[in-house]
Design an enzyme around this catalytic site. Structure first.
Site, mmCIF file in Angstrom:
data_model
loop_
_atom_site.group_PDB
_atom_site.id
_atom_site.type_symbol
_atom_site.label_atom_id
_atom_site.label_comp_id
_atom_site.label_asym_id
_atom_site.label_seq_id
_atom_site.Cartn_x
_atom_site.Cartn_y
_atom_site.Cartn_z
ATOM 1 N N HIS A 122 0.876 -1.176 0.000
ATOM 2 C CA HIS A 122 0.000 0.000 0.000
ATOM 3 C C HIS A 122 0.915 1.229 0.000
ATOM 4 O O HIS A 122 2.016 1.181 0.565
ATOM 5 C CB HIS A 122 -0.833 -0.047 1.284
ATOM 6 N N ASP A 202 3.470 -3.796 7.761
ATOM 7 C CA ASP A 202 2.173 -3.129 7.683
ATOM 8 C C ASP A 202 1.104 -4.183 7.970
ATOM 9 O O ASP A 202 0.827 -5.045 7.126
ATOM 10 C CB ASP A 202 2.005 -2.535 6.279
ATOM 11 N N GLN A 205 -4.208 -4.781 7.345
ATOM 12 C CA GLN A 205 -5.223 -5.718 6.837
ATOM 13 C C GLN A 205 -5.133 -7.083 7.512
ATOM 14 O O GLN A 205 -5.890 -7.991 7.161
ATOM 15 C CB GLN A 205 -5.048 -5.904 5.312
ATOM 16 N N LYS A 228 -10.156 -0.213 10.911
ATOM 17 C CA LYS A 228 -10.417 -1.436 10.150
ATOM 18 C C LYS A 228 -10.762 -2.605 11.079
ATOM 19 O O LYS A 228 -11.074 -3.688 10.623
ATOM 20 C CB LYS A 228 -9.206 -1.794 9.290
ATOM 21 N N CYS A 368 -4.822 2.535 -3.553
ATOM 22 C CA CYS A 368 -3.539 3.057 -3.051
ATOM 23 C C CYS A 368 -2.402 2.063 -3.272
ATOM 24 O O CYS A 368 -1.521 1.909 -2.406
ATOM 25 C CB CYS A 368 -3.627 3.452 -1.575
#
Lengths: 411, 154
Positions: A122, A202, A205, A228, A368
């Protein structure tokens, strides 16, 4: 225990909404999850009952506010199996990545160093590090994809061979392909090549959908965002080894992050407070604690099992629609619940508009991830992404909407 | 929202059978490339100028039906116009996308079918892409240059 979706859904007032007479079908949780009642109640209670600033207050309200805020730090650390002294609250995952880029990469890397990244990042986990690498003159290398949308670890091995990779920024679960990367193995490979290398992940998600142990992954820092995983917008975190934070330069300066200040300079507070300048997001922290409690009540293993089953049904349902091509792994053991696809000859924005007109909320665009879009040779995709409140009843409106778009826009 | 408010039949006709869509133009005076990164819309617009008039306007690119159809209707509405007149018409279309006017509905031709797009803020950029590329192409020509690339940010 399997998830009782009907009971879960009753916590989300927005799911009672109709859009132009259509039942709301929310399949955009990879962009942002919905917010359950207990999270709303926790934020509401702070504002109605304990409203005051954190730290240093010596009256009961301020102690309550501090407990809410510092309690959230402990809750998040337990949720991700990490040390609470390494939890820095940020406004989102993007800020957490920037904190590492400014506090570590720009302060410690130089022209002899190599930054390792991947083509599926991302922008939030890519741009801060390309900018930082350019600033210090470091080289950047990118792990490419295999045919089925996984990271090509054979090529990664070659990229690591000269031992110059001293920093890596890698995504845990791709927001487009859904791929679950084997971060533990990749981290081992990176450390085998250079045992001083710092690995940043990261996890935006991943944390909402998988059981995550930052300790077991063996990484140095892990970025998440609250919105999220059922929490409000405006709170995220960098979950790091305290030793890494100790080596990082302050990113934002001001109140709360200092030990002593003179007119000429300042000394810094201990970590993690050194990286939290100014009044923080207190109601959002209370909301984050409530969100984590909601997830833990269901159990992350049960959430993963529910999404794995749903995703298998989703992939099967999409496979029945003529002209649909899925990007990312088909094997639900190595993928999460975000599923990107293109519909042959129909621009994703038009597919999204048709679905939206039927109450089905999906995301369209480049998500993104422009470098990934170039690898896939598409300008954009349509992405359906599920969470704990979705079940197979949501598949029919999705499939019918895609078929309606195919018919409506057929040339 | 209703699909019919957004996707008028005229728009779908232009999308399915675009007018003046071509990857090159003989005697081209200016070529501009515009993109709308949010949607992935990409637009190449080429103009040929004769005697202060738009002698030819062609576009090529990929993107959503709104962006492609709007560019197609734009080429019909502007080919043959004086440069200044075409700029004025582009401004009229822009104002229409922001809920004003239009003051030259007849001159916009099929462009008038895009009135409803103004109700869909995220799609306004799509409808404007071709028109803004034309405006840029004319202004680039007036500066004496022959190529320009623009990325439209959100």
């Amino acid at each position: 225990m399997p998830i009782d979706v009907e009971a879960v859904r009753s916590h989300y007032p927005v799911l009672d909404r109709e859009l132009d007479g259509n039942r709301l079908v929310y399949l955009d949780s990879a962009a942002s999850s919905l917010t359950p009642e207990p999270v709303l109640a926790a934020m509401d209670r702070y504002y109605r009952w304990s409203r005051s600033n954190v730290h240093r207050g010596v009256y009961p309200l301020a102690e309550e506010a501090t407990d809410l805020y510092e309690g959230a730090r402990g809750d998040l650390a337990r949720f991700l199996d990490a040390d609470p002294r390494g939890v820095v609250f940020t406004k989102n995952a993007t800020e957490a990545c920037n904190l590492v880029a400014y506090g570590y990469v720009r302060a410690h890397l130089g022209p002899d160093d190599v930054v390792l990244s991947t083509v599926m990042e991302h922008h939030a986990n890519l741009v801060p590090f390309t900018q930082a690498a350019h600033a210090v003159g470091a080289e950047i290398r990118h792990i490419p994809l295999t045919e089925d949308g996984q990271l090509d670890l054979e090529v990664a091995q070659q990229l690591l061979a000269d031992g110059r990779v001293t920093f890596a920024a890698v995504v845990h679960v791709s927001n487009v392909l859904g791929t679950i990367n084997d971060v533990a193995r990749l981290t081992e490979m990176i450390r085998d090549a250079n045992d001083a290398a710092v690995v940043h992940v990261d996890g935006a998600q991943a944390a909402p959908h998988l059981p995550v142990s930052v300790r077991d992954l063996g990484v140095d820092s892990y970025a998440i965002t609250g919105h999220k995983l059922l929490a409000p917008t405006g709170i995220g975190a960098l979950v790091a080894r305290p030793e890494l934070l100790d080596r990082m330069q302050p990113f934002l300066t001001g109140g709360d992050m200092i030990r002593d200040v003179t007119l000429e300079g300042a000394t810094w507070n201990d970590v993690p407070h050194r990286f939290e300048a100014g009044t923080p997001m207190i109601a959002e922290a209370a909301g984050l604690s409530a969100a984590i409690a909601e997830l833990q009540t269901l159990g992350m293993d049960a959430i993963r099992a529910h999404e794995r089953a749903f995703t298998a049904e989703l992939l099967d349902a999409l496979a029945t629609v003529p002209g649909v091509r899925i990007h990312g792994p088909k094997d639900v053991e190595i993928r999460g619940s975000a599923v990107s696809f293109v519909l042959d000859g129909i621009p994703p924005h038009d597919v999204g508009a048709m679905l939206g007109s039927r109450g089905v909320c999906v995301r369209v665009g480049h998500h993104c991830t422009k470098p990934l879009m170039r690898c896939l040779e598409v300008a954009a995709t349509t992405r359906a992404s599920a969470y704990i409140y979705n079940d197979v009843d949501d598949l029919e409106p999705l499939v019918e909407g895609i078929e309606a778009a195919a018919a409506f826009f057929a040339r | 929202m209703s699909m019919d408010d957004l996707y008028q039949e005229i728009i779908l006709d232009h999308y399915r059978k675009p007018h003046n869509r071509a990857p090159s133009l003989d005697g081209e005076a200016v070529h501009v490339h515009h993109s709308n990164p949010l949607c992935g819309d990409e637009m190449d617009l080429r103009i040929r100028v004769a005697d202060g008039h738009l002698d030819a306007v062609v576009f090529d690119g990929e993107g959503c039906s709104i962006s492609q159809a709007s560019a197609s209707a734009m080429t019909d509405a502007t080919t043959g116009r004086e440069l200044k007149d075409a700029l004025d018409l582009a401004e009229d279309f822009r104002l229409m996308m922001h809920g004003e006017g239009p003051s030259r509905p007849d001159d916009l031709g099929d462009g008038i079918a895009f009135t409803g797009v103004a109700q869909f803020p995220v799609r306004v950029k799509c409808a404007l892409l071709g028109w803004m590329a034309l405006k840029d192409a004319i202004e680039t020509h007036e500066r004496g240059a022959n190529a320009h690339t623009v990325t439209h940010e959100e």
